[in-house]
Design a protein around this motif. Structure first.
Motif, short mmCIF file in Angstrom:
data_model
loop_
_atom_site.label_atom_id
_atom_site.label_comp_id
_atom_site.label_asym_id
_atom_site.label_seq_id
_atom_site.Cartn_x
_atom_site.Cartn_y
_atom_site.Cartn_z
N ILE A 204 0.41 -0.22 16.74
CA ILE A 204 0.18 0.33 15.42
C ILE A 204 1.51 0.69 14.78
O ILE A 204 2.45 1.14 15.46
N THR A 205 1.61 0.44 13.48
CA THR A 205 2.83 0.73 12.73
C THR A 205 2.56 1.85 11.73
O THR A 205 1.44 1.99 11.23
N ALA A 206 3.58 2.63 11.43
CA ALA A 206 3.51 3.67 10.40
C ALA A 206 4.59 3.37 9.37
O ALA A 206 5.75 3.14 9.73
N SER A 207 4.21 3.38 8.09
CA SER A 207 5.13 2.91 7.07
C SER A 207 5.21 3.84 5.87
O SER A 207 4.31 4.64 5.61
N LYS A 208 6.29 3.70 5.13
CA LYS A 208 6.48 4.45 3.89
C LYS A 208 5.59 3.96 2.76
O LYS A 208 5.54 4.56 1.70
N ASP A 209 4.88 2.83 2.99
CA ASP A 209 4.00 2.32 1.94
C ASP A 209 2.62 2.96 1.97
O ASP A 209 1.65 2.43 1.41
N ASN A 210 2.51 4.12 2.64
CA ASN A 210 1.28 4.93 2.69
C ASN A 210 0.20 4.34 3.58
O ASN A 210 -0.98 4.68 3.44
N THR A 211 0.58 3.46 4.50
CA THR A 211 -0.41 2.88 5.40
C THR A 211 0.08 2.88 6.84
O THR A 211 1.29 2.91 7.10
N ALA A 212 -0.88 2.84 7.76
CA ALA A 212 -0.63 2.50 9.16
C ALA A 212 -1.46 1.26 9.44
O ALA A 212 -2.60 1.16 8.97
N LYS A 213 -0.89 0.30 10.19
CA LYS A 213 -1.60 -0.96 10.40
C LYS A 213 -1.63 -1.32 11.88
O LYS A 213 -0.66 -1.07 12.60
N LEU A 214 -2.73 -1.93 12.28
CA LEU A 214 -2.94 -2.34 13.66
C LEU A 214 -2.71 -3.84 13.79
O LEU A 214 -3.19 -4.62 12.97
N PHE A 215 -1.96 -4.24 14.84
CA PHE A 215 -1.62 -5.64 15.05
C PHE A 215 -1.88 -6.05 16.50
O PHE A 215 -1.89 -5.21 17.39
N ASP A 216 -2.06 -7.34 16.69
CA ASP A 216 -2.10 -7.91 18.03
C ASP A 216 -0.66 -8.08 18.54
O ASP A 216 0.20 -8.59 17.82
N CYS A 217 -0.39 -7.63 19.75
CA CYS A 217 0.97 -7.63 20.28
C CYS A 217 1.55 -9.04 20.43
O CYS A 217 2.73 -9.26 20.19
#
Length: 320
Positions: A204-217
């Motif tokens: 999971i990523t945390a970003s300044k664009d107001n979102t957190a996103k889940l990805f496949d490794c």
């Protein structure tokens, strides 16, 4: 929830991290102090003294024998976890922003900032070859000329690292050959934090664009998006439930309410279902305990809080 307050830093927390078993919690801040605590009761076990600038990152290897730290004093240091003795010092041309051990604990990676005319690099050292540390020559060094790396973690089996950039890009860099394996850009602004799931199949990523996103490794496929109305500093995945914990920056609307509220989202439905107040000001780093029964958060106020979930939390989840 029953919070335990840890007071061992003079400046804002930059990263917190549990070891694999979860009995120890490592914390670093914008001061030169590296602390290690017993997670069960918040007792400070000791400190690792040697850095002369802000410490941006920390990691412990698989069996918690060694600790790795990276600092704004242009160095990456390897420590003996039990004694606190400094085992190795790698000097760099700019601040070390991210660092980490691979799955076996034999290879370390760290990234340096793009500043003072120096380029951003990812360096790989094999600890089984002492000459690499002594000569300050990594077995592989990958330049990142476009945008500096702001967060990075190892992928499954130590075959590659996943790096998040100031531009919002995500890259996979091979740990065996000097090449970039893949590149995507799902975020529009800087990625502040990357954390993997317990089984390392997702991150999971945390970003300044107001979102957190889940990805496949492995494939970097974008799976889920968790939206807020403010920049996200850190995000972590629960090892036992389909829960995501996020921390974000206060907005101007929070001027009269300075207590930050970490948020809980459901992993599948992408919906917020809870908040916990506590820190005075922004929360910079969050982490779930490996057993999933507690979590910790480090804030701009210099405090680290350990929260143990009430029994009702587990009863509610299992009933649901």
């Amino acid at each position: 929830q029953k919070p335990i307050l840890l007071q061992g830093h003079e400046r804002s927390i930059t990263q917190i991290k549990y070891n694999r078993e979860g009995d120890l919690l490592f914390t670093v801040a914008k001061d030169p102090i590296v602390n290690v605590w017993y997670s069960v009761n918040g007792e400070r076990l000791g400190t690792y003294n040697g850095h002369t600038g802000a410490v941006w990152c920390v990691d412990a290897d698989w069996d918690t024998r060694h600790v790795l730290t990276g600092s704004a004093d242009n160095s990456c240091r390897l420590w003996d976890c039990e004694t606190g003795k400094q085992l190795a010092l790698v000097k760099t041309s700019s601040a070390v922003r991210t660092c980490g051990f691979d799955f076996g604990g034999n290879i370390i990676m760290f990234s340096t900032d793009k500043q003072m005319g120096y380029q951003c690099f990812v360096s790989f050292f094999d600890l089984r070859d002492p000459s690499q540390i002594e000569n300050n020559e990594p077995y592989m060094k990958i330049p990142c000329s476009d945008s500096k790396i702001t967060s990075a973690v190892w992928g499954p089996l130590g075959e590659f690292i996943i790096a998040g950039h100031e531009s919002g890009e995500l890259n996979q860099f091979s740990a065996k050959v000097r090449e970039q394996l893949s590149n995507i850009k799902e975020h529009t602004k800087q990625i502040n934090d990357i954390q993997t799931s317990r089984d390392m199949t997702m991150f999971i990523t945390a970003s300044k664009d107001n979102t957190a996103k889940l990805f496949d490794c492995t494939t970097l496929e974008h799976l889920k998006t968790f939206r807020t109305e403010r920049p996200v500093n850190s995000a972590a995945l629960s090892p036992i439930f389909d829960h995501v914990r996020m921390s974000s920056l206060p907005t101007s609307c929070d001027a009269l309410n300075l207590l930050s509220s970490p948020r809980f989202f459901h992993l599948a439905f992408e919906e917020e279902f809870g908040r916990v107040k506590g820190h005075f000001g922004p929360i910079n780093s969050v982490a779930f305990h490996p057993d999933g029964k507690s979590y910790s958060s480090g804030g701009e106020d210099g405090y680290v809080r350990i929260h143990y979930f009430d029994p009702q939390y587990f009863e509610f989840e299992f009933e649901a």
